[in-house]
Design a protein around this motif. Structure first.
Motif, PDB file in Angstrom:
ATOM      1  N   ARG A   1     -14.505   1.583  21.681  1.00  0.00           N
ATOM      2  CA  ARG A   1     -13.043   2.133  20.909  1.00  0.00           C
ATOM      3  C   ARG A   1     -12.534   0.852  20.718  1.00  0.00           C
ATOM      4  N   LEU A   2     -11.935   0.613  19.397  1.00  0.00           N
ATOM      5  CA  LEU A   2     -11.307  -0.762  18.933  1.00  0.00           C
ATOM      6  C   LEU A   2      -9.967  -0.282  18.197  1.00  0.00           C
ATOM      7  N   ALA A   3      -9.174  -0.811  18.548  1.00  0.00           N
ATOM      8  CA  ALA A   3      -7.710  -0.366  17.592  1.00  0.00           C
ATOM      9  C   ALA A   3      -7.157  -1.920  17.057  1.00  0.00           C
ATOM     10  N   LEU A   4      -6.990  -1.840  15.765  1.00  0.00           N
ATOM     11  CA  LEU A   4      -6.430  -3.162  15.327  1.00  0.00           C
ATOM     12  C   LEU A   4      -5.152  -2.886  14.648  1.00  0.00           C
ATOM     13  N   ARG A   5      -4.226  -3.802  15.014  1.00  0.00           N
ATOM     14  CA  ARG A   5      -2.733  -3.599  14.376  1.00  0.00           C
ATOM     15  C   ARG A   5      -2.457  -4.686  13.470  1.00  0.00           C
ATOM     16  N   GLY A   6      -2.002  -4.091  12.150  1.00  0.00           N
ATOM     17  CA  GLY A   6      -1.549  -4.956  11.046  1.00  0.00           C
ATOM     18  C   GLY A   6      -0.907  -4.252  10.190  1.00  0.00           C
ATOM     19  N   ASP A   7      -0.798  -5.040   8.908  1.00  0.00           N
ATOM     20  CA  ASP A   7      -0.372  -4.363   7.743  1.00  0.00           C
ATOM     21  C   ASP A   7      -1.605  -3.823   6.773  1.00  0.00           C
ATOM     22  N   LEU A   8      -2.000  -2.451   6.859  1.00  0.00           N
ATOM     23  CA  LEU A   8      -3.292  -1.885   6.277  1.00  0.00           C
ATOM     24  C   LEU A   8      -2.977  -1.866   4.632  1.00  0.00           C
ATOM     25  N   LEU A   9      -3.868  -2.326   3.945  1.00  0.00           N
ATOM     26  CA  LEU A   9      -3.539  -2.118   2.528  1.00  0.00           C
ATOM     27  C   LEU A   9      -5.112  -1.707   1.988  1.00  0.00           C
ATOM     28  N   ASP A  10      -5.299  -0.751   1.144  1.00  0.00           N
ATOM     29  CA  ASP A  10      -6.536  -0.255   0.455  1.00  0.00           C
ATOM     30  C   ASP A  10      -6.377   0.698  -0.654  1.00  0.00           C
ATOM     31  N   PHE A  11      -7.073   1.345  -1.077  1.00  0.00           N
ATOM     32  CA  PHE A  11      -6.873   2.220  -2.350  1.00  0.00           C
ATOM     33  C   PHE A  11      -7.659   3.579  -2.282  1.00  0.00           C
ATOM     34  N   THR A  12      -6.980   4.424  -2.722  1.00  0.00           N
ATOM     35  CA  THR A  12      -7.621   5.672  -2.542  1.00  0.00           C
ATOM     36  C   THR A  12      -8.029   6.321  -3.954  1.00  0.00           C
ATOM     37  N   SER A  13      -7.768   5.529  -4.936  1.00  0.00           N
ATOM     38  CA  SER A  13      -8.434   5.650  -6.282  1.00  0.00           C
ATOM     39  C   SER A  13      -8.387   4.599  -7.241  1.00  0.00           C
ATOM     40  N   MET A  14      -8.554   4.730  -8.502  1.00  0.00           N
ATOM     41  CA  MET A  14      -8.417   3.303  -9.445  1.00  0.00           C
ATOM     42  C   MET A  14      -7.154   3.359 -10.116  1.00  0.00           C
ATOM     43  N   PRO A  15      -6.403   2.036  -9.803  1.00  0.00           N
ATOM     44  CA  PRO A  15      -5.090   2.079 -10.522  1.00  0.00           C
ATOM     45  C   PRO A  15      -5.189   1.789 -11.741  1.00  0.00           C
TER      46      PRO A  15
END
Ligand SMILES: [Zn+2]
Length: 455
Positions: A28-42
């Motif tokens: 188990r690993l937890a990473l803390r930071g500002d998460l940015l990704d996509f859920t569909s195509m902009p």
């Protein structure tokens, strides 16, 4: 399996080994930071897009190498998780480079030529070295270490014509647990003798490599035609046969990169309507086809790519460096063709997908269009994953994805720090990052939850 295994010579690697992070608690690993990704195509012009998922100061939860959830930064996971603080840094899915040549690290930034003489003068001599077992192995190791140090955790790679060059690349990727798509390069004409194969020998090599590596762990085989001019019609036919008989196999090649190359292809295949049609006739254009460049296409070509579900691996750094032309991304998008981003090193001058995105912006600017940071970033992550049919595994922080995660400094140096501090919107901030950052901003690269690179 379809074929008889005939390649006992080279050692198989051990499975991916833990590296640096063997102290993980219960996986188990937890990473803390500002998460940015996509859920569909902009959309093309959207600077505010519902496709963007931004979760500042969150914990990304990883279990046994997969993403299992996410929670707010103030809500620390319990002691069963090993926690890594990257507060104030940007966490992105690992980049996917959809077109890159491993032996060409040796010819990156070579002066003064366009595609066809660049191949003759620089590239072919460098590729000859990879006939040697030790060179092939050292080259593969060097290349994958470099990819990771640039934040690229998945790639579609061209080694050389030599079977051993593909074999060692697969082995090196397996030992790092990386998602890699590659295959020995096919070329049986218009190349130096030392870099030419022949149809029966090439087919045997492909089958051996497929038997040995295809769909083993995170690896997949790509039937790798260098480009139409360097394969005889008989070799293209053999490649098409492999594509239609081996389940899940990819196909990668170059398409319409420069006008001289298009003229050469047309003179060699006068019966084909277009350069793309050469590949289509050989059965090489289908949903797992990755066609690099695709600059000099017409509407009929784009419709064919869309209908086939094939993708264009857009390589802006290479196109600018070799003066190949300006890719019409908007026309591809409007036609419904999938577009991924690629460094195309050594035509490209950097393995950095951030620099590639910035060059993508410049190419569109030269044609009077504005590429958003979202379109560029999407094409280097989720968009590329979708084009490869791998969106369940890579390209986003969706639950169940493999935890290929990179941690980036938002800014390196006083100028970037100042610029980002006065950004008024998320897009402005990410766009400035995309134009100013490079691999020196990378802090950590995790592959399947294991840190494979740390600054
Ligand atoms: Zn290329």
């Amino acid at each position: 399996m379809l074929f008889e295994y005939t390649h006992p010579t080279f050692p198989l690697p051990t499975e991916a080994q833990p590296f640096m992070d063997s102290e993980d608690k219960n996986g188990r690993l937890a990473l803390r930071g500002d998460l940015l990704d996509f859920t569909s195509m902009p959309g093309w012009d959207e600077v505010e897009s519902a496709a963007v998922r931004y979760r500042p100061d969150h914990w990304l939860l990883i279990e046994d190498g997969c993403i299992v959830g996410c929670q707010h930064g103030a809500q620390a996971p319990d002691a069963s998780w090993r926690r890594e603080e990257h507060r104030g840094k940007l966490l992105l899915p690992g980049f996917i480079d959809s077109h890159v040549h491993s032996p060409q690290l040796d010819v990156i930034a070579s002066h003064g030529s366009t595609l066809l003489d660049w191949l003759e003068t620089y590239t072919f001599p460098a590729e000859m070295r990879f006939a040697d077992w030790e060179e092939a192995e050292a080259g593969a190791e060097r290349f994958l270490e470099a990819l990771l140090a640039h934040g690229t955790t998945s790639a579609c790679v061209y080694p050389t014509v030599h079977k051993i060059s593909a074999d060692r690349l697969f082995a090196s990727a397996a030992s790092r647990g990386m998602r890699l798509i590659t295959g020995k390069v096919l070329m049986d004409r218009h190349a130096p003798q030392a870099l030419r194969d022949d149809v029966p020998g090439a087919e045997r090599d492909c089958i051996d490599l497929i038997e040995r590596w295809h769909q083993r762990g995170r690896l997949a085989y790509a039937v790798t035609v260098r480009f139409a001019p360097s394969s005889t019609p008989a070799q293209l036919e053999m490649a098409g046969r492999l594509c239609s008989t081996v389940p899940g196999v990819y196909m990668q090649t170059h398409l319409a990169e420069t006008q001289d190359e298009v003229a050469l292809a047309r003179s060699l295949f006068p019966q084909s309507r277009s350069y793309l049609d050469v590949y289509a006739r050989a059965g090489l254009v289908y949903p797992r086809s990755i066609l690099a460049h695709g600059i000099w296409l017409d509407a009929e070509d784009r419709a064919l790519l869309r209908d086939a579900g094939a993708q264009i691996a857009h390589s802006p750094s290479s196109n600018l460096f070799l003066g190949s032309g300006l890719f019409d991304w908007r026309a591809a998008l409007d036609a419904g063709v999938a577009v991924s981003l690629a460094s195309d090193v050594g035509g490209g001058t950097s393995l950095s997908m951030i620099r590639t995105m910035a060059d993508g912006y410049r190419v569109q600017a030269m044609a009077g269009r504005s590429l958003t940071a979202w379109k560029a970033l999407h094409a280097a992550t989720l968009g590329s994953a979708e084009a490869l049919g791998l969106q369940a595994e890579i390209g986003s922080f969706a639950e169940g994805s493999t935890a290929d995660v990179c941690v980036w400094d938002w800014a390196v140096g006083a100028v970037a720090e100042r610029r980002l501090s006065v950004a008024r919107s998320l897009h402005e901030r990410v766009f400035a990052w995309m134009m100013m950052a490079d691999e020196r901003n990378l802090s950590v690269a995790y592959v399947a939850g294991v840190a494979r690179y740390r600054r």
